[in-house]
Design a protein around this motif. Structure first.
Motif, short mmCIF file in Angstrom:
data_model
loop_
_atom_site.label_atom_id
_atom_site.label_comp_id
_atom_site.label_asym_id
_atom_site.label_seq_id
_atom_site.Cartn_x
_atom_site.Cartn_y
_atom_site.Cartn_z
N ALA A 158 -5.89 31.44 -17.60
CA ALA A 158 -7.22 31.09 -18.10
C ALA A 158 -7.25 31.10 -19.62
CB ALA A 158 -8.28 32.04 -17.56
N ASN A 216 -12.67 32.50 -23.79
CA ASN A 216 -13.58 31.96 -24.79
C ASN A 216 -14.49 33.05 -25.31
OD1 ASN A 216 -12.66 29.21 -24.22
ND2 ASN A 216 -13.81 29.42 -22.32
N THR A 241 -12.34 30.03 -18.94
CA THR A 241 -12.05 28.78 -18.22
C THR A 241 -10.77 28.98 -17.43
OG1 THR A 241 -13.07 27.51 -20.01
CG2 THR A 241 -11.67 26.32 -18.44
N TYR A 242 -10.84 28.90 -16.12
CA TYR A 242 -9.71 29.20 -15.25
C TYR A 242 -8.96 27.93 -14.84
CZ TYR A 242 -11.40 33.95 -15.01
OH TYR A 242 -11.79 35.23 -15.35
#
Lengths: 112, 117
Positions: free
Chosen positions: A47, A50, A56-57
């Protein structure tokens, strides 16, 4: 270049438990990432961490299994939850500003 | 998504010979191509990188070439030494939307280089 440290360097855990890995950078960085590297294999991105928003994977990785925090521009954590022997691996964080990305020393996790 | 293929998986050379490792990528939007060297039990170390606006870059015994049209790039090591023995990874990255920063790296499978004295 950024200097990156990780804690712990290694751990042996029982199945069903969770482990939180910390990643500290010596300067503020825009991007932080978490990778998994199994013995003799390449690096697989888990991931992107952020700052100020959810991670965000990548395909195959989910937040419930690998929750990530990024409270500021120098620090991130990765938790490996409800561990099984298949989670045994080296977990590395990386960080970069602009183009170059640098890696932490890794956390060697063994799940029994 | 991006896919990076790396060849060969293993490479054995005599000390003083040259070594070449090749990678291809699939996403034409990728614009940053680093190479990492990983010694046993150590973290990957960035050894050289190239951006898509450049065809070749050299740093002492190490050089990287990029062919954007064919979507492949190569690492060249000349006058190899035993301390060059390690696993080498290529990677590709796209720029982050709306930013000049590079996004996530997608890695090739790695090449184990053995330099025989």
């Amino acid at each position: 270049s950024a200097v990156i440290s990780q804690k712990p360097s290694r751990d042996i855990c029982q199945r069903g438990t969770s482990l939180t890995i910390q990643c500290q950078v010596d300067s503020q960085v825009t991007m932080m990432f978490w990778y998994r590297q199994q013995p003799g294999q390449s690096l697989t991105l888990i991931a992107t961490a952020n700052q100020g928003s959810e991670a965000t994977y990548e395909s195959g990785f989910v937040i419930d299994k690998f929750p990530i925090s990024r409270p500021n521009l120098t620090f991130s954590t990765l938790t490996v939850s409800n561990m099984s022997p298949e989670d045994s691996s080296i977990y590395l964080c990386s960080a970069g500003t602009g183009n170059e990305q640098f890696f932490g020393p890794g956390t060697r996790l063994t799940v029994l | 998504g991006e896919n990076v293929e790396q060849h060969p998986s293993t490479l054995s050379v005599q000390e003083g010979d040259s070594a070449v490792i090749k990678c291809t990528y699939s996403d034409s939007a990728s614009n940053y191509f680093p190479w990492y060297k990983q010694e046993l039990g150590k973290r990957p170390q960035l050894i050289i990188d190239i951006r898509s606006n450049v065809g070749e870059k050299k740093d002492q015994r190490i050089a990287v070439t990029l062919n954007k049209t064919a979507k492949h790039f190569s690492l060249h090591i000349t006058e190899t030494q035993p301390e060059d023995s390690a696993v080498y990874f290529c990677a590709a990255a796209k720029p982050i939307h709306g930013s000049s920063n590079t996004g996530k790296l997608i890695f090739g499978q790695g090449t184990t280089l053995q330099v025989k004295p």
